[in-house]
Design an enzyme around this catalytic site. Structure first.
Site, PDB file in Angstrom:
ATOM      1  N   PRO A  89       0.849  -1.209   0.000  1.00  0.00           N
ATOM      2  CA  PRO A  89       0.000   0.000   0.000  1.00  0.00           C
ATOM      3  C   PRO A  89       0.880   1.253   0.000  1.00  0.00           C
ATOM      4  CG  PRO A  89      -0.690  -1.544   1.705  1.00  0.00           C
ATOM      5  CD  PRO A  89       0.623  -2.043   1.169  1.00  0.00           C
ATOM      6  N   GLU A  90       0.572   2.198  -0.872  1.00  0.00           N
ATOM      7  CA  GLU A  90       1.359   3.433  -0.983  1.00  0.00           C
ATOM      8  C   GLU A  90       0.618   4.569  -0.261  1.00  0.00           C
ATOM      9  OE1 GLU A  90       2.664   4.040  -5.050  1.00  0.00           O
ATOM     10  OE2 GLU A  90       2.743   1.879  -5.410  1.00  0.00           O
ATOM     11  N   LYS A 123       3.800   6.226   4.498  1.00  0.00           N
ATOM     12  CA  LYS A 123       2.931   5.047   4.480  1.00  0.00           C
ATOM     13  C   LYS A 123       2.571   4.602   5.899  1.00  0.00           C
ATOM     14  CE  LYS A 123       5.382   3.694   0.278  1.00  0.00           C
ATOM     15  NZ  LYS A 123       6.380   2.765  -0.307  1.00  0.00           N
ATOM     16  N   ARG A 175       2.283 -11.932   5.693  1.00  0.00           N
ATOM     17  CA  ARG A 175       3.728 -12.204   5.677  1.00  0.00           C
ATOM     18  C   ARG A 175       4.456 -11.638   6.884  1.00  0.00           C
ATOM     19  NH1 ARG A 175       5.914 -11.259  -0.287  1.00  0.00           N
ATOM     20  NH2 ARG A 175       7.801 -12.045   0.709  1.00  0.00           N
ATOM     21  N   ARG A 212      12.642  -2.906 -10.050  1.00  0.00           N
ATOM     22  CA  ARG A 212      11.183  -2.970  -9.957  1.00  0.00           C
ATOM     23  C   ARG A 212      10.567  -3.085 -11.344  1.00  0.00           C
ATOM     24  NH1 ARG A 212       9.577  -0.615  -5.046  1.00  0.00           N
ATOM     25  NH2 ARG A 212       7.603  -1.643  -5.513  1.00  0.00           N
TER      26      ARG A 212
END
Ligand SMILES: [Zn+2]
Length: 292
Positions: A2-3, A58, A126, A279
């Site tokens: 999530p940004e 974030k 995770r 990326r």
């Protein structure tokens, strides 16, 4: 991950519901997700009211009447699900089936129950995400917080500031520089690709080689794209309801992100997926040339 716009969307939704509510009980299912002395949590969290919900980069911050703040970092797979007493639920963060499942489930790491019967679930498959409890006076010095660059909408994030950072990291690909949270907070892979496409700059271009006009376009594009991300409620990769009760649908309006093989909205060339700064990166090969 999530940004900024995704976390901002969660923040806005939680603020509407949580401010003024008090925390009645909590439960930790995985100790490393919330490393904190139980006696301190009992003393400063239980019975405390939530006074506001804010965000830095974030990181989501829930401030309490005890003058302590709960910090949440969702990292790769974290999510927050708020289940109201009447069963209505809001969810934000990494989308998984847990957003709609009976909770707690096997991804639940911590739970905060409010006096109203509303419940906040912190789920994280995770386990890279975390919750921290700090006195308000220590929040700015938290190790990650203290290294964050300015917010995109802060006056500190000026053209002059961006220019100085691009020069400072002149040898790095421009995409790596705008992803660096110590340069500017809240931009992740999605909004970096989108901003660079709007600015017509190749993501691999060394930051130090940007011309003045490109720097101006990049600054304006970052501001525009991050504002759009927030306006659309962030992104969702599957169906879920975000904390404002809508579905994050920025990706429906995306210019290049996850649109490889489709046509550029500006010039009609085919969007490509390449790799930059380690990326997956989406570009229009015609609008974003490396050698210009
Ligand atoms: Zn194009």
């Amino acid at each position: 991950m999530p940004e900024g716009p995704e976390v901002e969307t969660i923040r806005r939704g939680l603020e509407l519901v949580l401010v003024g509510q008090s925390i009645a009980s909590y439960e930790v299912f995985f100790a490393n997700s919330f490393l904190c002395e139980e006696s301190l949590v009992d003393r400063v969290v239980l019975g405390s009211k939530i006074v506001h919900v804010s965000r830095r980069g974030k990181i989501l911050m829930v401030s309490l009447s005890s003058e302590y703040t709960l910090l949440f970092h969702l990292k790769m797979t974290g999510q927050i699900v708020l289940v109201k007493g009447d069963g209505e639920r809001f969810a934000g963060g990494h989308p998984t089936e847990s957003m709609a499942a009976d909770l707690p489930d096997k991804s639940t790491r911590a739970v905060f129950r409010l006096a109203s019967d509303d419940v906040i679930f912190f789920n994280d498959q995770r386990k890279f995400g975390w919750i921290k409890l700090l006195p308000n006076s220590d929040v700015a010095n938290e190790s990650l917080m203290s290294r964050l660059g300015p917010e995109v909408n802060s006056p500190v994030f000026s053209v002059t500031y961006l220019k100085s950072q691009l020069e400072r990291h002149g040898g790095a690909p421009v995409k790596a520089v705008i992803l660096d949270q110590s340069v500017v907070a809240g931009i992740g892979n999605i909004y970096a690709d989108e901003s660079l496409h709007l600015a017509r700059i190749h993501p691999a271009k060394p930051a130090g080689l940007l011309k003045s006009a490109e720097m101006l376009r990049l600054h304006a594009s970052i501001k525009e794209i991050m504002a759009l991300g927030i306006e659309y409620g962030g992104t969702s990769f599957s169906h879920y309801v975000n904390s404002l009760g809508g579905r994050g649908d920025y990706l429906a309006h995306a210019r290049v992100f996850r649109r490889q093989g489709q046509l550029c909205v500006r010039c009609g060339a085919v969007i490509q997926k390449i790799r930059v700064a380690g990326r997956g990166t989406h570009i229009c090969p015609k609008c974003q040339k490396l050698d210009e």
